[in-house]
Design a protein around this motif. Structure first.
Motif, short mmCIF file in Angstrom:
data_model
loop_
_atom_site.label_atom_id
_atom_site.label_comp_id
_atom_site.label_asym_id
_atom_site.label_seq_id
_atom_site.Cartn_x
_atom_site.Cartn_y
_atom_site.Cartn_z
N ILE A 173 64.71 3.13 15.86
CA ILE A 173 64.46 4.45 15.27
C ILE A 173 64.22 4.33 13.77
O ILE A 173 63.30 4.95 13.22
CB ILE A 173 65.64 5.40 15.58
CG1 ILE A 173 65.64 5.74 17.07
CG2 ILE A 173 65.54 6.67 14.74
CD1 ILE A 173 66.87 6.50 17.52
N HIS A 174 65.05 3.54 13.10
CA HIS A 174 64.89 3.38 11.65
C HIS A 174 63.55 2.74 11.32
O HIS A 174 62.82 3.21 10.43
CB HIS A 174 66.03 2.54 11.09
CG HIS A 174 65.89 2.27 9.62
ND1 HIS A 174 66.07 3.25 8.66
CD2 HIS A 174 65.55 1.13 8.95
CE1 HIS A 174 65.86 2.73 7.46
NE2 HIS A 174 65.55 1.45 7.60
N ASP A 210 72.61 9.76 10.27
CA ASP A 210 71.39 9.20 9.69
C ASP A 210 70.37 8.83 10.76
O ASP A 210 69.17 9.08 10.61
CB ASP A 210 71.72 7.99 8.82
CG ASP A 210 72.48 6.92 9.58
OD1 ASP A 210 73.19 7.27 10.55
OD2 ASP A 210 72.40 5.73 9.22
N VAL A 211 70.85 8.26 11.86
CA VAL A 211 69.95 7.87 12.96
C VAL A 211 69.40 9.12 13.64
O VAL A 211 68.21 9.18 13.99
CB VAL A 211 70.69 6.99 13.99
CG1 VAL A 211 69.75 6.60 15.13
CG2 VAL A 211 71.25 5.75 13.32
N ILE A 212 70.24 10.12 13.81
CA ILE A 212 69.80 11.36 14.47
C ILE A 212 68.71 12.04 13.65
O ILE A 212 67.74 12.57 14.21
CB ILE A 212 71.01 12.31 14.67
CG1 ILE A 212 71.97 11.69 15.69
CG2 ILE A 212 70.55 13.68 15.13
CD1 ILE A 212 73.29 12.42 15.81
N LEU A 219 69.19 18.88 21.46
CA LEU A 219 70.04 17.70 21.31
C LEU A 219 70.91 17.81 20.06
O LEU A 219 72.06 17.37 20.04
CB LEU A 219 69.18 16.44 21.24
CG LEU A 219 68.50 16.01 22.55
CD1 LEU A 219 67.46 14.93 22.29
CD2 LEU A 219 69.54 15.50 23.55
N LEU A 220 70.34 18.40 19.00
CA LEU A 220 71.09 18.53 17.75
C LEU A 220 72.23 19.54 17.86
O LEU A 220 73.34 19.28 17.38
CB LEU A 220 70.13 18.95 16.62
CG LEU A 220 69.28 17.84 16.00
CD1 LEU A 220 68.18 18.44 15.14
CD2 LEU A 220 70.14 16.91 15.17
N ASP A 221 71.96 20.69 18.45
CA ASP A 221 73.01 21.72 18.49
C ASP A 221 73.86 21.68 19.77
O ASP A 221 74.76 22.50 19.95
CB ASP A 221 72.42 23.12 18.30
CG ASP A 221 71.46 23.53 19.41
OD1 ASP A 221 71.44 22.88 20.48
OD2 ASP A 221 70.71 24.51 19.21
N GLY A 222 73.57 20.71 20.66
CA GLY A 222 74.40 20.53 21.84
C GLY A 222 74.07 21.44 23.01
O GLY A 222 74.81 21.47 24.00
N THR A 223 72.97 22.16 22.92
CA THR A 223 72.61 23.08 24.01
C THR A 223 71.78 22.40 25.10
O THR A 223 71.65 22.95 26.20
CB THR A 223 71.83 24.29 23.47
OG1 THR A 223 70.65 23.83 22.79
CG2 THR A 223 72.69 25.09 22.50
#
Length: 445
Positions: free
Chosen positions: A70-71, A118-120, A138-142
């Protein structure tokens, strides 16, 4: 991935860094093509529900592979490969590998893969442009990941780690780029009624959107986020103040009027006196550009209406009356036809340079009559002054300014210049004192 079988160990090699990949592509692109095919096959196996669970060591290797991939992928846009990178098989396999990495993370979730803020964020940079809804989830968990059946970990939000990474790492170290800003804008969306350009030092163009904010924006732009930005802004003294201001603008315009009003109250901003709690945030929500984009915030926050009314009552504030008192007084003394408002207007037009204005009017006194005394539009909402640092807007209602006498030095210098101009003007005209008398010559005497 099956949990009924014994864990298996699958060696997962590191994804090569840029220099090594570039060398492989340059010297033998065929080898790199086969390596890419190997990674693709590995991810296909991991995405198979029948594949046994990995051992702890394999899980750690997988996590490291994903972090490095990803980086490196996020950084590739700013780097140049050798000509071998245009190999069609390399381009094809690289694209396929990106898709499989996305599928793997989507199916396993951030929490099961132990990915950090940082990876996210780099993951969002890569995949949000074409998969913004899934990335938000994916970010907010929904978003419910296929291979994460744990109800608690399946709904964990990663907004806070991302917020801290953006402010404490990228922005504070001067590494927050336009690509980061564009990605944030894409994730938050823009809650505006029309196309406009937000001022206050920003040239960010606001696109058309419906007057409602996204659930993700409402979760992301919270009190924690605003306080992080305010702390980083440091009253405008931070070297990254301009970047933080742009981020704050992107954040604020993502919320509907109602949600912004709720956020304002949650921040402790409930009156004119408490605007200083969040000076940058407050200066933006009461600014004219914001009110043009998303009007009527004062209907949700009544104390703002009082603020606008107080500023509206002060006619002098539009002209910076108090800033040029000495110069205004000087112009009125020198030119009988000059009024206070005309003096303010012409000084404003020439950046308050009294000496320049004096020369201009001495050379062309007729300009005074051409100055239009502008009247403030009655139907336009007044523009509050911008908050700077911890300063707060204060009412100037019923405040009067008395014109003081200009300093002796300024007055003496200006009068000297006036006399010089007048004297030069007289010299330019021919002397006609004796024109009407008869001409005589020596012979007539």
């Amino acid at each position: 991935m099956s949990n009924d079988q014994e864990p298996i160990y699958i060696p997962i090699p590191h994804y090569p860094p840029f220099k090594l990949r570039s060398s492989l592509i340059d010297k033998d692109p065929v080898i790199w093509v086969h390596l890419l095919e190997g990674y693709i096959r590995l991810l296909q196996v991991l995405l198979d529900p029948k594949t046994p669970k990995l051992t702890v060591k394999s899980q750690q290797q997988l996590q490291l592979f994903l972090k490095v991939f990803i980086h490196e992928t996020c950084e590739e846009e700013t780097k140049i490969f050798s000509l071998g990178a245009i190999n069609p098989d390399i381009k094809k396999n690289t694209g396929i590998l990106r898709i499989y990495v996305f599928q793997l993370i989507k199916n396993y979730s951030f929490v099961k893969l132990n990915l950090t803020g940082d990876v996210i964020w780099e993951f969002a940079r890569i995949y949000a442009p074409k998969n913004v809804s899934i990335v938000r989830g994916l970010l907010d968990g929904t978003f419910k990941s296929k291979f994460n059946d744990n109800k608690k970990s399946g709904s964990i939000s990663f907004i806070t780690p991302v917020q801290k990474h953006l402010v404490n790492t990228l922005i504070s170290n001067g590494r927050f780029t336009n690509d980061d800003l564009n990605c944030l804008s894409l994730l938050l969306g823009q809650n505006t009624n029309k196309t406009n350009t937000f001022a206050l030092g920003s040239n960010k163009t606001i696109g058309k959107r419906q007057n409602r904010s996204l659930p993700f924006a409402e979760s992301f732009v919270n009190t924690t986020w605003i306080e992080l930005l305010e702390n980083g802004y440091a009253g405008g003294k931070s070297v990254n103040a301009e970047t933080i201001k742009n981020v704050m603008i992107i954040s604020i315009i993502s919320l509907s009027t109602g949600k912004l009003a709720t956020l304002t109250m949650n921040l402790g901003v409930s009156s004119v006196d408490t605007l200083k709690v969040c000076p940058l945030f407050s200066s933006l929500i009461i600014s004219e550009p914001y009110n043009e984009i998303i009007p009527n915030l004062e209907e949700k926050l009544p104390f703002l209406r009082k603020l606008y009314d107080e500023i509206d009552s002060d006619d002098d504030s539009d002209f910076g009356y108090e800033e040029n008192i000495e110069a205004i007084s000087l112009l009125i003394d020198l030119f009988p036809d000059m009024t206070e408002k005309k003096a303010k207007i012409i000084l404003k037009q020439h950046n308050g340079d009294a000496e320049h204005v004096t020369h201009l009017l001495l050379e062309n006194p007729g300009l005074i009559s051409e100055i239009e005394e502008q009247k403030k539009p009655k139907n336009k909402k007044p523009v509050p002054k911008k908050l700077t640092g911890t300063n707060v807007i204060t009412s100037k209602k019923n405040q009067k300014f008395i014109l003081s006498q200009p300093s002796k030095d300024l007055k003496k210098k200006t009068l000297t210049d006036a006399l010089r101009v007048m004297y030069q003007s007289d010299e330019d005209e021919p002397d006609d004192t004796y024109d009407d008398q008869e001409k005589t010559t020596g012979e007539d005497l």
